[in-house]
Design a protein around this motif. Structure first.
Motif, PDB file in Angstrom:
ATOM      1  N   GLY A 104       0.808  -1.138   0.009  1.00 26.52           N
ATOM      2  CA  GLY A 104      -0.078  -0.099  -0.015  1.00 26.52           C
ATOM      3  C   GLY A 104       0.971   1.260   0.126  1.00 26.52           C
ATOM      4  N   CYS A 105       1.963   1.133  -0.062  1.00 28.61           N
ATOM      5  CA  CYS A 105       3.075   2.295  -0.065  1.00 28.61           C
ATOM      6  C   CYS A 105       3.526   2.969  -1.182  1.00 28.61           C
ATOM      7  N   HIS A 106       3.523   2.031  -2.238  1.00 30.21           N
ATOM      8  CA  HIS A 106       4.028   2.678  -3.623  1.00 30.21           C
ATOM      9  C   HIS A 106       3.153   2.099  -4.650  1.00 30.21           C
ATOM     10  N   TRP A 107       2.620   3.288  -5.385  1.00 32.01           N
ATOM     11  CA  TRP A 107       1.857   2.983  -6.644  1.00 32.01           C
ATOM     12  C   TRP A 107       2.482   3.096  -7.785  1.00 32.01           C
ATOM     13  N   ILE A 108       2.276   2.242  -8.930  1.00 33.20           N
ATOM     14  CA  ILE A 108       2.619   2.677 -10.363  1.00 33.20           C
ATOM     15  C   ILE A 108       1.318   2.549 -11.236  1.00 33.20           C
ATOM     16  N   LEU A 109       1.486   3.215 -12.094  1.00 33.83           N
ATOM     17  CA  LEU A 109       0.412   3.276 -13.104  1.00 33.83           C
ATOM     18  C   LEU A 109       1.010   2.547 -14.574  1.00 33.83           C
ATOM     19  N   VAL A 110       0.490   1.602 -15.099  1.00 33.38           N
ATOM     20  CA  VAL A 110       0.781   0.852 -16.156  1.00 33.38           C
ATOM     21  C   VAL A 110      -0.304   1.123 -17.163  1.00 33.38           C
ATOM     22  N   VAL A 111      -0.063   1.669 -18.550  1.00 33.27           N
ATOM     23  CA  VAL A 111      -0.971   2.063 -19.477  1.00 33.27           C
ATOM     24  C   VAL A 111      -0.797   1.059 -20.431  1.00 33.27           C
ATOM     25  N   PHE A 112      -1.616   0.308 -20.871  1.00 37.45           N
ATOM     26  CA  PHE A 112      -1.719  -0.680 -22.108  1.00 37.45           C
ATOM     27  C   PHE A 112      -2.127   0.282 -23.355  1.00 37.45           C
ATOM     28  N   ASP A 113      -1.289   0.592 -24.296  1.00 34.48           N
ATOM     29  CA  ASP A 113      -1.569   1.166 -25.264  1.00 34.48           C
ATOM     30  C   ASP A 113      -1.960  -0.014 -26.309  1.00 34.48           C
ATOM     31  N   GLN A 118      -0.441   0.358 -30.046  1.00 36.96           N
ATOM     32  CA  GLN A 118       1.068   0.123 -30.210  1.00 36.96           C
ATOM     33  C   GLN A 118       1.564  -1.164 -29.667  1.00 36.96           C
ATOM     34  N   ARG A 119       0.657  -2.060 -28.985  1.00 37.26           N
ATOM     35  CA  ARG A 119       0.859  -3.270 -28.046  1.00 37.26           C
ATOM     36  C   ARG A 119       2.132  -3.063 -27.271  1.00 37.26           C
ATOM     37  N   SER A 120       1.900  -2.009 -26.388  1.00 35.20           N
ATOM     38  CA  SER A 120       2.946  -1.594 -25.578  1.00 35.20           C
ATOM     39  C   SER A 120       2.438  -1.307 -24.256  1.00 35.20           C
ATOM     40  N   LEU A 121       3.201  -1.447 -23.232  1.00 39.71           N
ATOM     41  CA  LEU A 121       2.776  -1.084 -21.766  1.00 39.71           C
ATOM     42  C   LEU A 121       3.825  -0.042 -21.454  1.00 39.71           C
ATOM     43  N   GLU A 122       3.363   1.074 -21.011  1.00 34.26           N
ATOM     44  CA  GLU A 122       3.952   2.274 -20.503  1.00 34.26           C
ATOM     45  C   GLU A 122       3.821   2.250 -18.975  1.00 34.26           C
ATOM     46  N   VAL A 123       5.033   2.241 -18.281  1.00 41.33           N
ATOM     47  CA  VAL A 123       4.956   2.213 -16.990  1.00 41.33           C
ATOM     48  C   VAL A 123       5.640   3.557 -16.223  1.00 41.33           C
ATOM     49  N   LYS A 151       9.688  -3.885 -11.949  1.00 39.07           N
ATOM     50  CA  LYS A 151       9.885  -4.534 -13.159  1.00 39.07           C
ATOM     51  C   LYS A 151       9.452  -5.843 -13.393  1.00 39.07           C
ATOM     52  N   ASN A 152       9.642  -6.757 -12.320  1.00 34.43           N
ATOM     53  CA  ASN A 152       8.831  -8.006 -11.917  1.00 34.43           C
ATOM     54  C   ASN A 152       7.514  -8.103 -12.470  1.00 34.43           C
ATOM     55  N   ILE A 153       6.536  -7.092 -11.540  1.00 33.47           N
ATOM     56  CA  ILE A 153       5.429  -7.044 -11.628  1.00 33.47           C
ATOM     57  C   ILE A 153       5.032  -6.774 -13.018  1.00 33.47           C
ATOM     58  N   VAL A 154       5.412  -5.987 -13.882  1.00 33.06           N
ATOM     59  CA  VAL A 154       5.058  -5.490 -15.265  1.00 33.06           C
ATOM     60  C   VAL A 154       5.591  -6.564 -16.281  1.00 33.06           C
ATOM     61  N   GLU A 155       6.627  -7.419 -15.822  1.00 36.38           N
ATOM     62  CA  GLU A 155       7.158  -8.569 -16.688  1.00 36.38           C
ATOM     63  C   GLU A 155       5.938  -9.540 -16.588  1.00 36.38           C
ATOM     64  N   MET A 156       5.411  -9.649 -15.477  1.00 34.57           N
ATOM     65  CA  MET A 156       4.300 -10.760 -15.331  1.00 34.57           C
ATOM     66  C   MET A 156       3.057 -10.471 -16.249  1.00 34.57           C
ATOM     67  N   LEU A 157       2.813  -9.054 -16.051  1.00 36.97           N
ATOM     68  CA  LEU A 157       1.627  -8.558 -16.928  1.00 36.97           C
ATOM     69  C   LEU A 157       2.010  -8.725 -18.387  1.00 36.97           C
ATOM     70  N   SER A 158       3.278  -8.294 -18.876  1.00 38.45           N
ATOM     71  CA  SER A 158       3.370  -8.331 -20.451  1.00 38.45           C
ATOM     72  C   SER A 158       3.389  -9.954 -20.827  1.00 38.45           C
ATOM     73  N   ILE A 159       3.667 -10.780 -19.883  1.00 39.72           N
ATOM     74  CA  ILE A 159       3.615 -12.189 -20.418  1.00 39.72           C
ATOM     75  C   ILE A 159       2.121 -12.934 -20.385  1.00 39.72           C
ATOM     76  N   ILE A 195       4.069  -8.931 -24.428  1.00 37.15           N
ATOM     77  CA  ILE A 195       3.987  -7.230 -24.763  1.00 37.15           C
ATOM     78  C   ILE A 195       5.315  -6.401 -24.429  1.00 37.15           C
ATOM     79  N   GLU A 196       5.664  -5.658 -25.194  1.00 34.55           N
ATOM     80  CA  GLU A 196       6.802  -5.069 -24.822  1.00 34.55           C
ATOM     81  C   GLU A 196       6.480  -3.781 -23.963  1.00 34.55           C
ATOM     82  N   PHE A 197       7.373  -3.396 -23.093  1.00 33.83           N
ATOM     83  CA  PHE A 197       7.013  -2.478 -22.001  1.00 33.83           C
ATOM     84  C   PHE A 197       8.331  -1.267 -21.943  1.00 33.83           C
ATOM     85  N   HIS A 198       7.960  -0.188 -21.536  1.00 27.90           N
ATOM     86  CA  HIS A 198       8.627   0.975 -21.500  1.00 27.90           C
ATOM     87  C   HIS A 198       8.430   1.763 -20.301  1.00 27.90           C
ATOM     88  N   PHE A 199       9.623   1.949 -19.475  1.00 25.29           N
ATOM     89  CA  PHE A 199       9.463   2.851 -18.136  1.00 25.29           C
ATOM     90  C   PHE A 199       9.436   4.458 -18.812  1.00 25.29           C
TER      91      PHE A 199
END
Length: 191
Positions: free
Chosen positions: A89-98, A101-106, A121-129, A162-166
């Motif tokens: 609960g102390c750290h939020w990220i927003l991931v936008v699936f475009d 463009q078939r990409s995740l922007e973190v 990075k691990n969470i976004v990797e899981m999402l992309s797979i 799905i590719e992702f970018h920070f």
């Protein structure tokens, strides 16, 4: 109340008639569903079992717009906003699936010093797979046939990660004492 200052972006995305941005959101439970599914996928690969994704699974229900109130089916939008909670609960990220463009922007509200936060990075990797499996089972690409003609979709396996970018420049920062993702998402959308 302004669109950008709203704490209810999912409702605004669905019901705002003057919006030229088509999007929907998930909730913070979505991360738990992705994580569970990812580990089931890993276990299936390790034990040489078939990984079965069902259209009745919660992730599939999010994609079809049936999991949350005021949600929209993903085949009717261009962007999906994933507010994801990291570290109790102390750290939020927003991931936008475009989708186009078939990409995740973190967008990380608490970036690590000197680079990318390993846990993020691990969470976004899981999402992309995991996402490609569920997009396939709900026949997402049959509902959006125009995507197959775009460079990001032509000639790829639909199960490909799905590719992702920070995104690091201009990202709103979460205040140390703030646990509210709505403020972070609304601030992000006002950029």
């Amino acid at each position: 109340m302004s669109f950008y200052r709203s704490r209810y972006p999912r409702k605004k995305g669905k019901y705002e008639v003057n919006s030229n941005v088509r999007f929907t959101t998930t909730d913070c439970v979505f991360k738990t569903k992705i994580t569970t599914s990812f580990f089931q996928l890993c276990d299936a690969r390790e034990n040489k079992k078939n990984y079965k994704v069902k259209d009745s699974d919660d992730i599939a229900r999010y994609i079809c717009g049936h999991r949350l109130l005021a949600s929209t089916s993903w085949d009717k939008v261009d962007y999906i906003l994933f507010p994801l909670n990291i570290k109790e609960g102390c750290h939020w990220i927003l991931v936008v699936f475009d989708i186009v463009q078939r990409s995740l922007e973190v967008y990380d509200s608490f970036p690590a010093r000197g680079g990318v936060n390993f846990e993020v990075k691990n969470i976004v990797e899981m999402l992309s797979i995991v996402l490609p499996y569920y997009l396939s089972v709900v026949k997402f690409y049959d509902k959006r046939p125009e995507l197959k003609a775009t460079p990001k979709y032509s000639g790829i396996d639909e199960f490909e990660k799905i590719e992702f970018h920070f995104i690091t420049k201009g990202v709103p920062r979460q205040q140390d004492d703030s646990l509210d993702c709505g403020v972070f998402v609304a601030t992000f959308m006002s950029l």
